[in-house]
Design a protein around this motif. Structure first.
Motif, PDB file in Angstrom:
ATOM      1  N   THR A 106       0.827  -1.201   0.000  1.00 51.24           N
ATOM      2  CA  THR A 106       0.000   0.000   0.000  1.00 51.24           C
ATOM      3  C   THR A 106       0.864   1.255   0.000  1.00 51.24           C
ATOM      4  O   THR A 106       0.598   2.206  -0.744  1.00 51.24           O
ATOM      5  CB  THR A 106      -0.941   0.001   1.218  1.00 51.24           C
ATOM      6  N   ALA A 107       1.917   1.253   0.821  1.00 47.68           N
ATOM      7  CA  ALA A 107       2.800   2.426   0.883  1.00 47.68           C
ATOM      8  C   ALA A 107       3.513   2.647  -0.444  1.00 47.68           C
ATOM      9  O   ALA A 107       3.647   3.794  -0.902  1.00 47.68           O
ATOM     10  CB  ALA A 107       3.810   2.260   2.010  1.00 47.68           C
ATOM     11  N   PHE A 122       5.409   5.570   4.813  1.00 46.89           N
ATOM     12  CA  PHE A 122       5.340   4.413   5.705  1.00 46.89           C
ATOM     13  C   PHE A 122       5.504   4.806   7.169  1.00 46.89           C
ATOM     14  O   PHE A 122       4.750   4.354   8.025  1.00 46.89           O
ATOM     15  CB  PHE A 122       6.392   3.370   5.308  1.00 46.89           C
ATOM     16  N   PHE A 123       6.490   5.638   7.448  1.00 42.22           N
ATOM     17  CA  PHE A 123       6.744   5.982   8.849  1.00 42.22           C
ATOM     18  C   PHE A 123       5.981   7.225   9.302  1.00 42.22           C
ATOM     19  O   PHE A 123       5.592   7.329  10.449  1.00 42.22           O
ATOM     20  CB  PHE A 123       8.250   6.156   9.084  1.00 42.22           C
ATOM     21  N   MET A 130      -2.757   2.097   7.796  1.00 45.52           N
ATOM     22  CA  MET A 130      -3.598   1.065   8.418  1.00 45.52           C
ATOM     23  C   MET A 130      -5.071   1.322   8.116  1.00 45.52           C
ATOM     24  O   MET A 130      -5.824   0.380   7.831  1.00 45.52           O
ATOM     25  CB  MET A 130      -3.336   0.998   9.921  1.00 45.52           C
ATOM     26  N   THR A 131      -5.480   2.557   8.139  1.00 44.77           N
ATOM     27  CA  THR A 131      -6.867   2.904   7.814  1.00 44.77           C
ATOM     28  C   THR A 131      -7.174   2.564   6.359  1.00 44.77           C
ATOM     29  O   THR A 131      -8.230   1.998   6.054  1.00 44.77           O
ATOM     30  CB  THR A 131      -7.120   4.399   8.073  1.00 44.77           C
ATOM     31  N   ALA A 137      -9.414  -3.827   2.523  1.00 45.08           N
ATOM     32  CA  ALA A 137      -9.375  -5.268   2.805  1.00 45.08           C
ATOM     33  C   ALA A 137     -10.704  -5.906   2.424  1.00 45.08           C
ATOM     34  O   ALA A 137     -11.778  -5.366   2.684  1.00 45.08           O
ATOM     35  CB  ALA A 137      -9.077  -5.500   4.277  1.00 45.08           C
ATOM     36  N   GLU A 138     -10.603  -7.051   1.792  1.00 48.27           N
ATOM     37  CA  GLU A 138     -11.795  -7.794   1.421  1.00 48.27           C
ATOM     38  C   GLU A 138     -11.655  -9.213   1.961  1.00 48.27           C
ATOM     39  O   GLU A 138     -10.670  -9.534   2.629  1.00 48.27           O
ATOM     40  CB  GLU A 138     -11.983  -7.772  -0.094  1.00 48.27           C
ATOM     41  N   GLY A 139     -12.603 -10.043   1.669  1.00 46.43           N
ATOM     42  CA  GLY A 139     -12.620 -11.395   2.222  1.00 46.43           C
ATOM     43  C   GLY A 139     -11.361 -12.189   1.943  1.00 46.43           C
ATOM     44  O   GLY A 139     -10.828 -12.870   2.823  1.00 46.43           O
TER      45      GLY A 139
END
Length: 161
Positions: A106-107, A122-123, A130-131, A137-139
């Motif tokens: 993601t970053a 990232f930092f 995270m949000t 995020a999926e199944g």
């Protein structure tokens, strides 16, 4: 008293124990601390590789979770031995490694489209990452986390055999 006379056949086991003594058991390696350290190092390396590859192709590779899990479990058991806690610890660490790898993906993708550096994203914006991960995020994301854990557990058992 007279000394017992050995049997005339020359067989040292005749008249006595009919079976040769069993060899001593192999020493059991039980270095839990070193196994945990090896698992943590393997998890960090695997997370970095997972994130770098996923970021390079601009998508997550769910099946790479199998490799991450196996690497973590295998390293823990090879270094730590047969302690029954190592497969469980490996499973937990592999979930963390896949999650961290997905955050790295993601970053990397944010840096490609946003113009900021990877370290800054990232930092500096870890909470935002995270949000963003939770939102996207999926199944299957959770399925691959589970697959990594199962593979780590199995990898630790396989390396231990």
């Amino acid at each position: 008293m007279s000394q017992p006379v050995p049997p005339p056949s020359g067989n040292p086991f005749a008249g006595g124990d009919q079976f040769a003594p069993a060899p001593p058991p192999a020493p059991v390696r039980d270095r839990v601390g070193l196994g945990i350290v090896a698992a943590v190092v393997a998890a960090l390396v695997a997370a970095g590789a997972y994130g770098a590859i996923g970021g390079a192709i601009e998508r997550e590779i769910g099946y790479a979770a199998v490799g991450v899990g196996f690497l973590v479990g295998f390293a823990a058991a090879k270094v730590g031995g047969r302690n029954p806690a190592l497969p469980v610890i490996s499973a937990v660490l592999s979930i963390g490694a896949v999650y961290l790898g997905q955050l790295i993906v993601t970053a990397v993708m944010v840096t490609k489209f946003g113009g900021a550096s990877f370290t800054e994203v990232f930092f500096g914006h870890f909470g935002d990452l995270m949000t963003l991960w939770k939102r996207d995020a999926e199944g299957m994301t959770y399925v691959f986390l589970g697959i990594a854990a199962i593979t780590a557990f199995a990898g630790a058992k396989k390396a231990d055999a």
